[in-house]
Scaffold this motif. Structure first.
Motif, short mmCIF file in Angstrom:
data_model
loop_
_atom_site.label_atom_id
_atom_site.label_comp_id
_atom_site.label_asym_id
_atom_site.label_seq_id
_atom_site.Cartn_x
_atom_site.Cartn_y
_atom_site.Cartn_z
N PHE A 100 33.93 -37.75 -8.47
CA PHE A 100 35.28 -37.05 -7.26
C PHE A 100 36.85 -36.88 -7.96
O PHE A 100 36.97 -38.45 -8.00
N LEU A 101 37.80 -36.53 -7.96
CA LEU A 101 38.73 -36.28 -8.37
C LEU A 101 39.82 -35.25 -7.51
O LEU A 101 39.20 -34.44 -6.93
N GLY A 102 40.77 -36.66 -6.64
CA GLY A 102 41.82 -35.47 -5.75
C GLY A 102 42.55 -35.32 -6.63
O GLY A 102 43.08 -36.20 -6.95
N PHE A 103 43.17 -33.97 -6.21
CA PHE A 103 43.83 -33.52 -7.15
C PHE A 103 45.34 -33.45 -6.73
O PHE A 103 45.15 -34.30 -5.35
N GLN A 114 36.13 -32.65 1.44
CA GLN A 114 35.76 -32.63 -0.31
C GLN A 114 35.07 -33.79 -0.50
O GLN A 114 33.41 -33.16 -0.59
N GLU A 154 41.54 -31.84 0.47
CA GLU A 154 40.83 -33.42 -0.86
C GLU A 154 39.72 -34.40 -0.28
O GLU A 154 37.88 -33.98 -0.91
N PRO A 180 46.14 -30.01 -5.22
CA PRO A 180 44.84 -29.01 -4.76
C PRO A 180 45.36 -27.32 -4.87
O PRO A 180 46.84 -27.04 -5.27
N ALA A 197 38.16 -36.54 -15.44
CA ALA A 197 37.13 -35.48 -14.82
C ALA A 197 37.24 -34.24 -15.89
O ALA A 197 36.35 -33.45 -15.12
N GLY A 198 37.52 -34.22 -17.25
CA GLY A 198 37.21 -33.47 -17.80
C GLY A 198 38.09 -32.06 -18.11
O GLY A 198 38.09 -31.34 -18.54
N HIS A 199 39.12 -32.56 -17.51
CA HIS A 199 40.64 -31.11 -18.07
C HIS A 199 40.80 -30.87 -19.26
O HIS A 199 40.43 -31.56 -20.02
N SER A 220 30.74 -33.99 -12.57
CA SER A 220 31.05 -33.85 -10.48
C SER A 220 29.57 -34.35 -10.00
O SER A 220 29.59 -34.79 -9.14
N VAL A 264 32.45 -30.29 -16.91
CA VAL A 264 33.75 -30.80 -15.77
C VAL A 264 32.32 -30.55 -14.89
O VAL A 264 32.16 -31.77 -14.03
N LEU A 277 30.62 -34.88 -0.18
CA LEU A 277 30.42 -34.15 -1.82
C LEU A 277 29.41 -35.98 -1.84
O LEU A 277 29.01 -36.37 -2.58
#
Lengths: 423, 253
Positions: free
Chosen positions: B87-90, B164, B161, B93, B54-56, B82, B78, B168
């Protein structure tokens, strides 16, 4: 003292005659102007060693006040047609005079010096007696007109009373308002300081509530350029009465608001929700003094600062619970968001409690935007700038969403977005 | 059947958080239409992989490449990852009080549309779809006007999550311990949401500690992560074996 010298140099007693000559037929008012001025000469302008004024450049504001006062000139104001679409009552303050279109309801009077002086005199006297602060003293030096709002018992007024302060360039303005709510009455006041350039506005409001009455009071101070905005709000609240105050202050060279609240009646309450959003090199100073003088009194203060560029904010809140004020609830919170490494905030919440049977809390936080929140929003495809705007808005929304009056919520939100440069 | 197209290709990847090198020479290839499960003990680098994808900003790539749809993913910021369909499901969240779910989601969809040079979504279409998918995820309508994850329970946050994700419509979903903290009912709802996304054109990476969720999702491949790389891969049966035997028989080898 140096600051006294500033006043003396700017205004020798002969100058005083020249600016008080506008009130020639009203010798008694000249007397008040003069008296206040002479008192100012004797009183040292607080230096930055004084705790309450430490972060407020008050001598510069006073200096500018007298410079502008000398140069005050009369300019006609032309009504803008799109200013009166809604149902609100609109009163303007311009050139030292209150004016309005059409007729005012009986509970609002604009006290004209030539016509109303015994009454006016008693109001000034009451106001000055209970309020001995510098801002009040300055206000009295230039005082000419006063707006008086007085309800009758059981009178509930739904219309918003809008009071719009219009400063023109190079002017010093001193609006003065007196509000008295009789038993079981309610009103709504919206005080709006429009943005101005190179001016000093010094506003004073004196509010008294008898039993079982409610005041919703909104204050909006737009961004002032090369200007100073000083204000004093003195509020006395009687039994079972309540004041809900919302403020948005976008800052001035010196912006200083002194709110003094006396919770005099049993079960009286004050709620203050405020946002201050200075940017550039502007300043926003908030001083609160809340006295719980009776049983079952409640105070709730929620101040949020959003500070950008090299701006500075001040929160100084002092809540005092007196000995006989049992079952008091007092909550005070100041949270600040610093959007730039150069922005500064000074915050000082103080509780002084002399009774055991109380529920009190105070808190202050200051920080930058949360990187984890920014990442979360960006991870949904939204760019960094928009993510930051969302976060700033969501921080302010906690205050904005507490405004139950729909029109006011929209007005405050629009001004907030403008102030934060969010479209 | 024609040769499968590659969606994600990770080659010789090293990634660190702070001074600590966590992912060590990782290689992983995911084709369109596949679901991969990643299992492994705590601290094995599973969440770091999700962050790397995700590019944290805390996660630094020190070696190797990641290609997503043949694009060098590491060059994308980041938000563009997307918008390209990742998609990153945290795992945890984030709560954003004061920013409403529906405003947030609409902004996200419009950002993606703008990136793909499409028009903004119409307000009515958006609300209709949002309501329908919220229903599917068992999320009360009143939540949609509330702040993002504000005051939600753990299970509600995880279902949000997935909501979303459904809105998306990503090509690759990376779900980081979406099943942790879920009761059985929520687990079923979340699996239903994930399964509704599966198709020939989409793929997912499901990071989990337990076989429970995989029972509902049926992954094509199960990988075991240890010390920042894959030490064993297999089919769904591997997950069952892990459930019975734990990880030690693999990590001690």
């Amino acid at each position: 003292m140096a600051n006294e010298r500033i006043i003396k140099e700017l205004m020798n007693p002969n100058d005083l005659d020249s600016f008080s000559s506008i009130n020639q037929e009203n010798a008694w008012l000249n007397g008040y102007n003069k008296e206040s001025y002479l008192k100012l000469l004797e009183r040292p302008i607080p230096s930055n060693k004084n705790e309450e004024w430490r972060y407020t450049k008050i001598s510069e504001a006073v200096n500018q006040f007298f410079l502008k006062a000398k140069g005050n000139k009369t300019l006609p104001y032309e009504f803008n047609d799109d200013e009166s679409f809604d149902d609100d009552i609109r009163i303007y303050f311009y050139n030292g005079t209150y004016f309005h279109q059409g007729e005012l309801p009986a509970y609002i009077t604009t006290l004209k010096i030539s016509q109303d002086h015994p009454y006016f005199e008693s109001k000034i006297y009451d106001g000055n007696k209970s309020n001995d602060c510098l801002i009040n003293a300055l206000n009295t030096v230039l005082l000419t007109d006063m707006l008086s709002i007085e309800t009758k018992s059981n009178q509930k007024i739904d219309k918003m009373i809008r009071i719009i302060n219009l400063s023109h360039k190079d002017s010093a303005l001193c609006p003065r308002i007196s509000v008295n709510l009789a038993k079981n009455s309610s009103i709504k006041i919206f005080e709006h300081h429009q943005s101005s350039e190179s001016s000093v506005l010094n506003s004073n409001i004196d509010i008294q509530l008898e039993e079982n009455s409610t005041l919703d009071y909104f204050r909006l101070i737009e961004k002032q350029t090369q200007s100073h905005d000083l204000s004093s709000q003195k509020i006395n609240i009687g039994e079972n009465s309540r004041v809900n105050l919302f403020c948005l202050d976008s800052g001035a060279d010196t912006s200083r608001s002194n709110i003094d609240v006396e919770l005099d009646g049993d079960n009286s309450a004050i709620n203050i929700n405020a946002l201050f959003t200075p940017s550039e090199a502007l300043h926003s100073g908030n001083q609160l003094k809340i006295n719980h003088n009776a049983k079952g009194t409640k105070s709730s203060l929620d101040f949020r600062g959003i500070l950008d560029d090299s701006s500075a904010g001040v929160f100084f809140g002092k809540v005092k619970v007196h000995k006989n004020s049992s079952q008091t609830t007092a909550n005070m919170s100041n949270q600040n968001l610093l959007l730039s490494d150069y922005a500064k905030i000074s915050t000082k919440p103080i509780l002084e409690i002399y009774n055991d049977d109380v529920e009190c809390s105070h808190s202050a936080t200051s920080g930058n935007l949360d990187d984890e929140k920014i990442f979360y929003i960006k991870s949904r495809g939204i760019d960094e700038e928009s993510a930051k705007k969302f976060l700033v808005q969501s921080f302010a929304a906690k205050i904005i969403n507490k405004i139950t009056h729909a029109n006011m919520r929209e007005t405050f939100n629009n001004h907030l977005l403008k102030s934060l440069k969010i479209n | 059947m024609s040769a499968k197209k590659t969606l994600l290709s990770i080659e010789n990847l090293d990634a660190s958080i702070g001074d600590k090198n966590i992912i060590k020479n990782l290689n992983l290839k995911i084709h369109y239409g596949e679901t991969h499960a990643i299992m492994g003990p705590n601290g094995s680098g599973k969440s770091t992989l999700a962050k790397a994808l995700a590019g944290h900003p805390d996660c630094k790539i020190t070696k190797g490449t990641i290609h997503f749809k043949n694009i060098d993913l590491l060059t994308l910021p980041v938000e563009e990852r997307s918008n390209e369909g990742l998609f990153l499901g945290f795992q945890y969240p984030i709560e954003i009080p004061g920013l409403s779910n529906s405003v947030f989601l609409k902004a996200a969809i419009n950002a993606k549309n703008k990136y793909q040079k499409l028009n903004d979504v119409s307000a009515t279409d958006f609300i209709k779809e949002l309501k329908q998918k919220a229903d599917m995820m068992g999320i009360n309508q009143s939540f949609l006007s509330r702040g993002v994850n504000e005051g939600y329970s753990g299970g509600e946050k995880k279902r949000n999550e997935i909501l979303q994700m459904l809105m998306l419509k990503p090509t690759l979903s990376v779900l980081d311990e979406t099943d942790s903290g879920l009761d059985i009912d929520s687990m079923k709802i979340v699996s239903k949401g994930i399964n509704s996304m599966l198709g020939e054109d989409t793929s997912s990476i499901v990071i989990t500690h337990y076989e429970r969720l995989l029972k509902y999702i049926k992954p094509d491949v199960v990988h075991v992560f240890h010390n920042g790389r894959i030490i064993k891969s297999g089919d769904y049966m591997l997950a069952r074996e892990l459930e019975e035997k734990g990880y030690e028989w693999l990590t001690n080898e």
